[in-house]
Motif scaffolding. Structure first.
Motif, PDB file in Angstrom:
ATOM      1  N   ASP A 190      17.843  10.273  16.598  1.00 28.16           N
ATOM      2  CA  ASP A 190      16.971   9.099  16.732  1.00 28.16           C
ATOM      3  C   ASP A 190      16.463   8.968  18.165  1.00 28.16           C
ATOM      4  O   ASP A 190      15.269   8.745  18.397  1.00 28.16           O
ATOM      5  CB  ASP A 190      17.723   7.819  16.348  1.00 28.16           C
ATOM      6  CG  ASP A 190      17.930   7.727  14.843  1.00 28.16           C
ATOM      7  OD1 ASP A 190      17.308   8.533  14.131  1.00 28.16           O
ATOM      8  OD2 ASP A 190      18.704   6.862  14.410  1.00 28.16           O
ATOM      9  N   LYS A 191      17.375   9.106  19.144  1.00 27.54           N
ATOM     10  CA  LYS A 191      16.991   8.949  20.542  1.00 27.54           C
ATOM     11  C   LYS A 191      16.053  10.063  20.989  1.00 27.54           C
ATOM     12  O   LYS A 191      15.097   9.841  21.731  1.00 27.54           O
ATOM     13  CB  LYS A 191      18.243   8.917  21.423  1.00 27.54           C
ATOM     14  CG  LYS A 191      19.072   7.645  21.268  1.00 27.54           C
ATOM     15  CD  LYS A 191      20.265   7.645  22.206  1.00 27.54           C
ATOM     16  CE  LYS A 191      21.069   6.350  22.064  1.00 27.54           C
ATOM     17  NZ  LYS A 191      22.253   6.343  22.956  1.00 27.54           N
ATOM     18  N   GLU A 237      12.637   9.342  19.504  1.00 22.55           N
ATOM     19  CA  GLU A 237      12.001   8.235  20.221  1.00 22.55           C
ATOM     20  C   GLU A 237      11.504   8.699  21.587  1.00 22.55           C
ATOM     21  O   GLU A 237      10.407   8.332  22.023  1.00 22.55           O
ATOM     22  CB  GLU A 237      13.006   7.096  20.387  1.00 22.55           C
ATOM     23  CG  GLU A 237      12.410   5.850  21.028  1.00 22.55           C
ATOM     24  CD  GLU A 237      13.441   4.741  21.148  1.00 22.55           C
ATOM     25  OE1 GLU A 237      13.515   4.121  22.221  1.00 22.55           O
ATOM     26  OE2 GLU A 237      14.168   4.501  20.167  1.00 22.55           O
ATOM     27  N   LYS A 238      12.293   9.533  22.271  1.00 22.59           N
ATOM     28  CA  LYS A 238      11.884  10.056  23.578  1.00 22.59           C
ATOM     29  C   LYS A 238      10.643  10.922  23.445  1.00 22.59           C
ATOM     30  O   LYS A 238       9.715  10.827  24.255  1.00 22.59           O
ATOM     31  CB  LYS A 238      13.032  10.863  24.177  1.00 22.59           C
ATOM     32  CG  LYS A 238      12.707  11.437  25.555  1.00 22.59           C
ATOM     33  CD  LYS A 238      13.881  12.238  26.103  1.00 22.59           C
ATOM     34  CE  LYS A 238      13.533  12.837  27.465  1.00 22.59           C
ATOM     35  NZ  LYS A 238      14.639  13.672  27.985  1.00 22.59           N
ATOM     36  N   ARG A 240       7.671   8.660  22.893  1.00 24.77           N
ATOM     37  CA  ARG A 240       7.298   7.962  24.125  1.00 24.77           C
ATOM     38  C   ARG A 240       6.564   8.908  25.078  1.00 24.77           C
ATOM     39  O   ARG A 240       5.561   8.539  25.694  1.00 24.77           O
ATOM     40  CB  ARG A 240       8.542   7.394  24.810  1.00 24.77           C
ATOM     41  CG  ARG A 240       8.210   6.566  26.055  1.00 24.77           C
ATOM     42  CD  ARG A 240       9.445   6.129  26.806  1.00 24.77           C
ATOM     43  NE  ARG A 240      10.261   5.215  26.017  1.00 24.77           N
ATOM     44  CZ  ARG A 240      11.445   5.523  25.504  1.00 24.77           C
ATOM     45  NH1 ARG A 240      11.946   6.723  25.692  1.00 24.77           N
ATOM     46  NH2 ARG A 240      12.125   4.643  24.813  1.00 24.77           N
ATOM     47  N   PRO A 266       7.471  -0.604  25.994  1.00 21.65           N
ATOM     48  CA  PRO A 266       8.665   0.079  25.450  1.00 21.65           C
ATOM     49  C   PRO A 266       9.095  -0.458  24.081  1.00 21.65           C
ATOM     50  O   PRO A 266       9.461   0.319  23.195  1.00 21.65           O
ATOM     51  CB  PRO A 266       9.734  -0.195  26.519  1.00 21.65           C
ATOM     52  CG  PRO A 266       8.954  -0.349  27.782  1.00 21.65           C
ATOM     53  CD  PRO A 266       7.678  -1.037  27.389  1.00 21.65           C
ATOM     54  N   LYS A 267       9.032  -1.794  23.891  1.00 22.62           N
ATOM     55  CA  LYS A 267       9.463  -2.352  22.610  1.00 22.62           C
ATOM     56  C   LYS A 267       8.519  -1.937  21.483  1.00 22.62           C
ATOM     57  O   LYS A 267       8.940  -1.747  20.333  1.00 22.62           O
ATOM     58  CB  LYS A 267       9.565  -3.877  22.685  1.00 22.62           C
ATOM     59  CG  LYS A 267       8.243  -4.605  22.887  1.00 22.62           C
ATOM     60  CD  LYS A 267       8.438  -6.112  22.846  1.00 22.62           C
ATOM     61  CE  LYS A 267       7.111  -6.853  22.970  1.00 22.62           C
ATOM     62  NZ  LYS A 267       7.298  -8.327  22.927  1.00 22.62           N
ATOM     63  N   ARG A 318       9.382   1.721  20.600  1.00 25.04           N
ATOM     64  CA  ARG A 318      10.604   1.760  19.792  1.00 25.04           C
ATOM     65  C   ARG A 318      10.321   1.292  18.368  1.00 25.04           C
ATOM     66  O   ARG A 318      10.830   1.872  17.395  1.00 25.04           O
ATOM     67  CB  ARG A 318      11.683   0.875  20.437  1.00 25.04           C
ATOM     68  CG  ARG A 318      12.271   1.435  21.724  1.00 25.04           C
ATOM     69  CD  ARG A 318      13.539   0.697  22.093  1.00 25.04           C
ATOM     70  NE  ARG A 318      13.299  -0.707  22.354  1.00 25.04           N
ATOM     71  CZ  ARG A 318      12.994  -1.198  23.550  1.00 25.04           C
ATOM     72  NH1 ARG A 318      12.885  -0.389  24.598  1.00 25.04           N
ATOM     73  NH2 ARG A 318      12.805  -2.501  23.721  1.00 25.04           N
ATOM     74  N   ARG A 319       9.516   0.249  18.236  1.00 23.72           N
ATOM     75  CA  ARG A 319       9.191  -0.295  16.918  1.00 23.72           C
ATOM     76  C   ARG A 319       8.470   0.752  16.071  1.00 23.72           C
ATOM     77  O   ARG A 319       8.816   0.970  14.900  1.00 23.72           O
ATOM     78  CB  ARG A 319       8.319  -1.535  17.101  1.00 23.72           C
ATOM     79  CG  ARG A 319       7.612  -2.046  15.855  1.00 23.72           C
ATOM     80  CD  ARG A 319       8.580  -2.673  14.873  1.00 23.72           C
ATOM     81  NE  ARG A 319       7.905  -3.127  13.678  1.00 23.72           N
ATOM     82  CZ  ARG A 319       8.023  -4.341  13.168  1.00 23.72           C
ATOM     83  NH1 ARG A 319       8.799  -5.226  13.771  1.00 23.72           N
ATOM     84  NH2 ARG A 319       7.396  -4.673  12.076  1.00 23.72           N
ATOM     85  N   ALA A 368       8.499   3.969  16.397  1.00 21.41           N
ATOM     86  CA  ALA A 368       9.414   5.071  16.083  1.00 21.41           C
ATOM     87  C   ALA A 368      10.278   4.718  14.875  1.00 21.41           C
ATOM     88  O   ALA A 368      10.520   5.561  13.995  1.00 21.41           O
ATOM     89  CB  ALA A 368      10.284   5.393  17.295  1.00 21.41           C
ATOM     90  N   ARG A 369      10.747   3.477  14.792  1.00 21.92           N
ATOM     91  CA  ARG A 369      11.548   3.033  13.633  1.00 21.92           C
ATOM     92  C   ARG A 369      10.714   3.022  12.366  1.00 21.92           C
ATOM     93  O   ARG A 369      11.183   3.425  11.294  1.00 21.92           O
ATOM     94  CB  ARG A 369      12.111   1.633  13.901  1.00 21.92           C
ATOM     95  CG  ARG A 369      13.235   1.570  14.922  1.00 21.92           C
ATOM     96  CD  ARG A 369      13.743   0.143  15.056  1.00 21.92           C
ATOM     97  NE  ARG A 369      14.343  -0.333  13.831  1.00 21.92           N
ATOM     98  CZ  ARG A 369      14.280  -1.610  13.390  1.00 21.92           C
ATOM     99  NH1 ARG A 369      13.603  -2.504  14.101  1.00 21.92           N
ATOM    100  NH2 ARG A 369      14.870  -1.963  12.282  1.00 21.92           N
ATOM    101  N   GLU A 403      10.323   6.504  11.161  1.00 24.72           N
ATOM    102  CA  GLU A 403      11.612   6.995  10.660  1.00 24.72           C
ATOM    103  C   GLU A 403      11.892   6.501   9.240  1.00 24.72           C
ATOM    104  O   GLU A 403      12.279   7.276   8.364  1.00 24.72           O
ATOM    105  CB  GLU A 403      12.723   6.533  11.601  1.00 24.72           C
ATOM    106  CG  GLU A 403      14.127   6.871  11.119  1.00 24.72           C
ATOM    107  CD  GLU A 403      15.191   6.105  11.872  1.00 24.72           C
ATOM    108  OE1 GLU A 403      16.311   6.006  11.342  1.00 24.72           O
ATOM    109  OE2 GLU A 403      14.899   5.591  12.967  1.00 24.72           O
TER     110      GLU A 403
END
Length: 354
Positions: A6-7, A10-11, A14, A211-212, A215-216, A218-219, A222
């Motif tokens: 997941d990380k 997300e990276k 980004r 950033p938020k 992240r959103r 990316a979720r 997913e």
């Protein structure tokens, strides 16, 4: 999917966004040194641009946001035509019902920013909750896009691991554990009886690289890709200058139409007449001429214009505002009002995985 994966994902997302942002910065201020003033207001280059476009403000349109799923609505080529034979499955692979029985997870009054609205949608089978004006504009775009069969807004998604854990513990998911996708569209696949599902997140450009927000998104990607749903981000730069007002106007032309599909034969004849039109003149004159050929009044001609665009027989030129006095030239080689006609209309629809 592991936490490490997941990380890493997300990276990667980004980094892709930041790479595009840096590229946009370079494009927005080209060659700021070496005496190049073409990017500055009141420069000779700016005067030439104003003379060419007639517009005083210069707004560079950013490229579309990075899309890791690889599917973008605006990039789809080919002919899409709606007909009464088009249908959608009763439930999508995620288990949510089609628009006929679907209820949005969040309502318009849940909006904290923007201009919310409940907007009537033919493809949404009733009132559709839009939490911002950007969402409302995208809704109109989907209404006039014949590739789109069905629209559902504020679509609920959640972490299946959390859901299974809560179920095993005889607990309920918290409301904060459920996120909503702005739109999930049901799309037709050309020359097949399959449908595909495509999610859209509407975000203003200034929010895109927070950033938020990264992240959103990316979720969202997913969760959606687990059941084969693609995803894209739409900003205010998705639309051309006149696109929304033109879509609204075309929808207004069909305002009192009880059954659009009953008018398809007449709309087909109308579009065919437009295709054979010669010379130049105003839009009003063109519609009056085509309506007269069919023995119809001018108002009926405008209704057929809206229907012909809605089902996909015609394509609107959004580089200019669609007004009765809009001048059209049918001697040009690139005639943007040409009808798009696809005779391979296939009945029925199933999910891609069936």
């Amino acid at each position: 999917m592991s936490a490490a994966h997941d990380k890493a994902y997300e990276k990667k997302l980004r980094e892709a966004y930041m790479k595009m942002l840096m590229a946009m910065g370079k494009n927005r201020f080209p060659a700021p040194f070496h005496g190049d003033t073409s990017h500055l207001p009141c420069s000779p280059a700016d005067a030439a641009r104003i003379a060419l476009t007639g517009e005083l403000s210069s707004v560079l349109r950013p490229s579309h946001p990075e899309n890791p799923t690889g599917f973008n609505l605006e990039a789809q080529l080919g002919r899409f035509v709606l007909s009464s034979k088009n249908s959608v499955p009763e439930f999508d692979p995620r288990g949510h019902p089609s628009a006929e029985s679907y209820e949005a997870w969040r309502k318009a009054n849940h909006s904290r920013i923007g201009i919310p609205s409940n907007t009537y949608s033919i493809k949404g089978r009733g009132m559709v909750a839009c939490l911002s004006d950007l969402e409302r504009r995208f809704l109109s775009y989907c209404e006039m896009n014949p590739m789109v069969l069905e629209i559902r807004s504020q679509y609920p998604e959640w972490d299946r691991k959390k859901s299974a854990s809560a179920l095993a513990s005889d607990e309920k998911l918290l409301e904060t554990d459920i996120m909503t996708i702005d739109f999930v569209l049901t799309l037709q696949s050309p020359h097949t009886n399959k449908v595909r599902y495509h999610a859209v997140s509407c975000k203003t450009y200034k929010e895109l690289y927070l950033p938020k927000t990264i992240r959103r998104h990316a979720r969202e990607v997913e969760f959606l890709r687990l059941w084969g749903c693609t995803h894209q981000i739409v900003t205010e730069f998705f639309f051309s200058k006149y696109q929304d007002v033109n879509n609204q106007r075309l929808l207004q032309f069909m305002l009192h139409t009880k059954n659009i599909y009953e008018l398809i034969p007449a709309a087909y004849k109308f579009a065919s007449l437009i295709r054979r039109a010669k010379g130049s003149g105003s839009l009003d004159e063109l519609i009056a001429w085509a309506a007269k050929q069919l023995g119809l009044a001018l108002d009926a001609g405008y209704t057929l214009l809206g229907v012909a665009h809605y089902v996909g027989f015609m394509v609107c030129d959004h580089s200019k505002e669609l007004l009765p006095e809009t001048q059209l030239d049918f001697n040009e080689e690139n005639r943007r009002f040409l009808p798009r006609i696809d005779l391979n209309l296939i009945s029925g629809a199933t999910n891609d995985d069936e």
